[in-house]
Design a protein around this motif. Structure first.
Motif, mmCIF file in Angstrom:
data_model
loop_
_atom_site.group_PDB
_atom_site.id
_atom_site.type_symbol
_atom_site.label_atom_id
_atom_site.label_comp_id
_atom_site.label_asym_id
_atom_site.label_seq_id
_atom_site.Cartn_x
_atom_site.Cartn_y
_atom_site.Cartn_z
ATOM 1 N N SER A 1 0.832 -1.204 0.000
ATOM 2 C CA SER A 1 0.000 0.000 0.000
ATOM 3 C C SER A 1 0.867 1.253 0.000
ATOM 4 O O SER A 1 0.549 2.242 -0.680
ATOM 5 C CB SER A 1 -0.925 -0.009 1.220
ATOM 6 N N PHE A 2 1.971 1.203 0.748
ATOM 7 C CA PHE A 2 2.897 2.347 0.771
ATOM 8 C C PHE A 2 3.489 2.576 -0.618
ATOM 9 O O PHE A 2 3.609 3.717 -1.081
ATOM 10 C CB PHE A 2 4.009 2.086 1.784
ATOM 11 N N GLY A 3 3.851 1.476 -1.289
ATOM 12 C CA GLY A 3 4.409 1.605 -2.635
ATOM 13 C C GLY A 3 3.408 2.194 -3.608
ATOM 14 O O GLY A 3 3.756 3.016 -4.460
ATOM 15 N N LEU A 4 2.143 1.787 -3.474
ATOM 16 C CA LEU A 4 1.100 2.297 -4.372
ATOM 17 C C LEU A 4 0.777 3.760 -4.113
ATOM 18 O O LEU A 4 0.202 4.442 -4.958
ATOM 19 C CB LEU A 4 -0.167 1.459 -4.225
ATOM 20 N N ALA A 5 1.130 4.241 -2.917
ATOM 21 C CA ALA A 5 0.855 5.643 -2.576
ATOM 22 C C ALA A 5 2.102 6.518 -2.697
ATOM 23 O O ALA A 5 2.043 7.715 -2.427
ATOM 24 C CB ALA A 5 0.309 5.737 -1.157
ATOM 25 N N SER A 6 3.226 5.927 -3.102
ATOM 26 C CA SER A 6 4.482 6.667 -3.164
ATOM 27 C C SER A 6 4.545 7.544 -4.411
ATOM 28 O O SER A 6 3.666 7.494 -5.278
ATOM 29 C CB SER A 6 5.662 5.689 -3.162
ATOM 30 N N SER A 7 5.621 8.305 -4.511
ATOM 31 C CA SER A 7 5.785 9.220 -5.649
ATOM 32 C C SER A 7 6.086 8.477 -6.948
ATOM 33 O O SER A 7 5.986 9.052 -8.032
ATOM 34 C CB SER A 7 6.913 10.214 -5.346
ATOM 35 N N VAL A 8 6.470 7.205 -6.864
ATOM 36 C CA VAL A 8 6.765 6.409 -8.068
ATOM 37 C C VAL A 8 5.699 5.332 -8.269
ATOM 38 O O VAL A 8 5.963 4.302 -8.893
ATOM 39 C CB VAL A 8 8.168 5.768 -7.986
ATOM 40 N N LEU B 1 5.130 4.078 -11.771
ATOM 41 C CA LEU B 1 6.049 3.076 -12.302
ATOM 42 C C LEU B 1 5.627 1.681 -11.860
ATOM 43 O O LEU B 1 5.664 0.725 -12.644
ATOM 44 C CB LEU B 1 7.467 3.376 -11.826
ATOM 45 N N PHE B 2 5.218 1.559 -10.599
ATOM 46 C CA PHE B 2 4.748 0.277 -10.078
ATOM 47 C C PHE B 2 3.542 -0.209 -10.872
ATOM 48 O O PHE B 2 3.475 -1.367 -11.285
ATOM 49 C CB PHE B 2 4.383 0.414 -8.600
ATOM 50 N N GLY B 3 2.569 0.691 -11.100
ATOM 51 C CA GLY B 3 1.381 0.326 -11.849
ATOM 52 C C GLY B 3 1.694 -0.080 -13.272
ATOM 53 O O GLY B 3 1.126 -1.037 -13.811
ATOM 54 N N ALA B 4 2.623 0.653 -13.903
ATOM 55 C CA ALA B 4 3.006 0.345 -15.280
ATOM 56 C C ALA B 4 3.669 -1.027 -15.370
ATOM 57 O O ALA B 4 3.371 -1.826 -16.263
ATOM 58 C CB ALA B 4 3.935 1.431 -15.818
ATOM 59 N N LEU B 5 4.583 -1.314 -14.424
ATOM 60 C CA LEU B 5 5.284 -2.598 -14.445
ATOM 61 C C LEU B 5 4.337 -3.751 -14.154
ATOM 62 O O LEU B 5 4.402 -4.799 -14.790
ATOM 63 C CB LEU B 5 6.429 -2.590 -13.429
ATOM 64 N N PHE B 6 3.455 -3.546 -13.176
ATOM 65 C CA PHE B 6 2.510 -4.612 -12.830
ATOM 66 C C PHE B 6 1.593 -4.905 -14.011
ATOM 67 O O PHE B 6 1.369 -6.067 -14.377
ATOM 68 C CB PHE B 6 1.686 -4.221 -11.611
ATOM 69 N N GLY B 7 1.049 -3.853 -14.622
ATOM 70 C CA GLY B 7 0.177 -4.052 -15.769
ATOM 71 C C GLY B 7 0.893 -4.704 -16.931
ATOM 72 O O GLY B 7 0.333 -5.563 -17.620
ATOM 73 N N PHE B 8 2.152 -4.325 -17.141
ATOM 74 C CA PHE B 8 2.932 -4.862 -18.255
ATOM 75 C C PHE B 8 3.287 -6.331 -18.039
ATOM 76 O O PHE B 8 3.279 -7.134 -18.977
ATOM 77 C CB PHE B 8 4.206 -4.033 -18.432
ATOM 78 N N LEU B 9 3.595 -6.700 -16.803
ATOM 79 C CA LEU B 9 4.115 -8.031 -16.514
ATOM 80 C C LEU B 9 3.069 -9.028 -16.051
ATOM 81 O O LEU B 9 3.391 -10.210 -15.866
ATOM 82 C CB LEU B 9 5.222 -7.935 -15.446
#
Length: 478
Positions: free
Chosen positions: A297-304, A307-315
């Motif tokens: 949850s912290f990663g999803l709310a971070s400034s990057v 990038l997390f969403g893009a990588l997850f969707g891509f992979l």
């Protein structure tokens, strides 16, 4: 059955003959083979067999997609090969000899969660419907919700919560039962164990955070006390307890004489497990689950987070190929328990839509190819309804460029979804119906993401084919 005689003979030949097949079974659309030596399978020639819609290897099994007539093909193959078929469970056991430790772990998790997915999907749909009833203020109703102006729908809303509570609050019961079923131990003991984790006499897990330490009930044994805390909706505590119960039961079955095993095996398996669940496994599992969901949850709310969403969707689509995507369901459920929603499920559904859109582009590019449309059209519909394997293994991986186009479209849609903070109430039906699981305040944003997942893969698939990008077998002359 006679229609598949030649195809069955060819498949047997290109698999390396009867001596290269250690087990064969079938599911709803696929033939499942456990091969002695997978390198002997001539995949190129197998794909040319008319009845074959695609092939792939997963969980140690060489799987051949046939379609709805797979049972007829199976009977023809068994008759020609002389190989005695086995059940899917027996085939999975045989396949383990070809699996690494990680593959066996992932396979176990998949088999634990697979039986409870239908209930979770139903629960997600009902939660979405309840949110419409009680969570949206309509201007036509003087900015009131439906339940505020209608006694009937207020009653419906209350009644549906009975089902939702049974599915999500009492989820540990389903998990411990499913583990017992998977491990081949006594299923009723798994059910009883799950109930001891969510019993009404325990303090509800959702009330722990707002209850003072001195007010938490406990069992008093004189020289020590155990807090009476429930584990409603908790995944990891239930899994730890479930596996402990199964391994204890298997251990005691080996050492206790059969004449008294019915009495003492359940007793010595269940009681220590319930004690350990409330003293060690439950508290530790809760902390592990909370730590993981908090970190994500912290990663999803971070400034990057973009990038997390893009990588997850891509992979995500490649994760489906490996089977690792099954591990994400536990994380989804943990985030729902801790935060009341999950950001992963919206991206999973977008990936399904993207794969279907890439197949739609293939249908457009190859329009008139009636033979391929027997695979591509049902695969596209299946994708839009949340099942991607026929599309990925039957069409997109075959052409590759369409698969990559879907990955890119899914990555962009996942990035936008994360930036918008789109959240689902629960896991639900994938593909286009997934919007029913999305919290109503995010419907507009999610609609934009769905549009991206439809348009981008379609356009990229057309462009990649026209420009011969990543295109080895479907080249177009410029």
């Amino acid at each position: 059955m006679s229609d598949f005689k030649q195809d069955s003979q060819d498949l047997l030949k290109y698999l390396g003959g009867k001596e290269n097949i250690s087990a064969v079974s079938h599911c709803a659309t696929r033939m499942r083979f456990v091969l002695v030596d997978s390198t002997k399978a001539n995949q190129e020639m197998i794909e040319k067999i008319p009845a074959v819609k695609g092939i792939f290897t997963q969980a140690g099994q060489f799987q051949v997609i046939i379609g709805n007539k797979v049972s007829d093909f199976y009977n023809a193959f068994i008759g020609i090969s002389g190989i005695e078929g086995v059940s899917k469970d027996q085939a999975k056991i045989a396949a383990k000899q070809n699996q690494s430790f990680l593959q066996r772990l992932v396979g176990t998790l998949a088999e634990v969660f697979a039986p409870i997915i239908p209930a979770i999907v139903v629960g997600g749909l009902l939660l979405g419907f309840r949110n419409i009833l009680e969570g949206i203020q309509f201007s036509a109703l003087n900015n009131q919700t439906i339940v505020q102006v209608s006694q009937f729908w207020n009653g419906v809303n209350s009644f549906l919560w009975l089902i939702c509570e049974a599915i999500f609050h009492f989820l540990p019961v389903g998990i411990t039962w499913s583990i017992a079923k998977k491990m081949g131990t006594t299923q009723i003991l798994g059910i009883v164990l799950g109930i001891t984790l969510v019993s009404p006499q325990l303090l509800n897990a959702y009330a722990v955070a707002t209850t003072a330490a001195k007010d938490i009930p406990f069992w008093d044994f004189g020289f020590f006390k155990i807090d009476m805390i429930g584990y409603q909706a908790q995944v990891i505590p239930a899994m730890l307890a479930g596996f402990m119960l199964c391994y204890l039961e298997k251990f005691f079955r080996k050492i206790i004489p059969e004449s008294i095993s019915m009495i003492f095996v359940p007793l010595f398996s269940l009681v220590p497990t319930v004690l350990a669940a409330h003293v060690i496994l439950g508290p530790v599992g809760w902390k592990i689950g909370s730590a993981v969901s908090t970190f994500v949850s912290f990663g999803l709310a971070s400034s990057v987070n973009w990038l997390f969403g893009a990588l997850f969707g891509f992979l995500y689509a490649p994760l489906v190929i490996t089977g690792l995507h099954h591990m994400l369901l536990a994380l989804d459920l943990q985030m729902i328990a801790d935060f009341g929603g999950t950001n992963f499920w919206p991206m999973v559904a977008l990936s399904n839509i993207a794969q279907g859109s890439a197949v739609l582009a293939i249908i457009f590019l190859h329009r008139g190819n009636k033979e391929e449309e027997q695979v591509s059209v049902p695969a596209m519909i299946s994708c839009y309804l949340g099942v991607t394997e026929p599309a990925m293994f039957g069409i997109n991986l075959k052409y590759l460029y369409s698969f990559v186009a879907a990955m890119i479209g899914s990555g962009i849609a996942g990035m936008i979804s994360t930036l918008f903070g789109v959240t689902a109430n629960s896991v639900g039906v994938g593909g286009l119906p997934a919007i029913l699981s999305i919290k109503p305040q995010y419907w507009l944003q999610y609609g934009i993401c769905m549009l991206i997942a439809i348009v981008v893969p379609f356009l990229l698939t057309v462009i990649f084919r026209k420009q011969n990008i990543l295109n080895k077998i479907d080249r177009v002359s410029n």
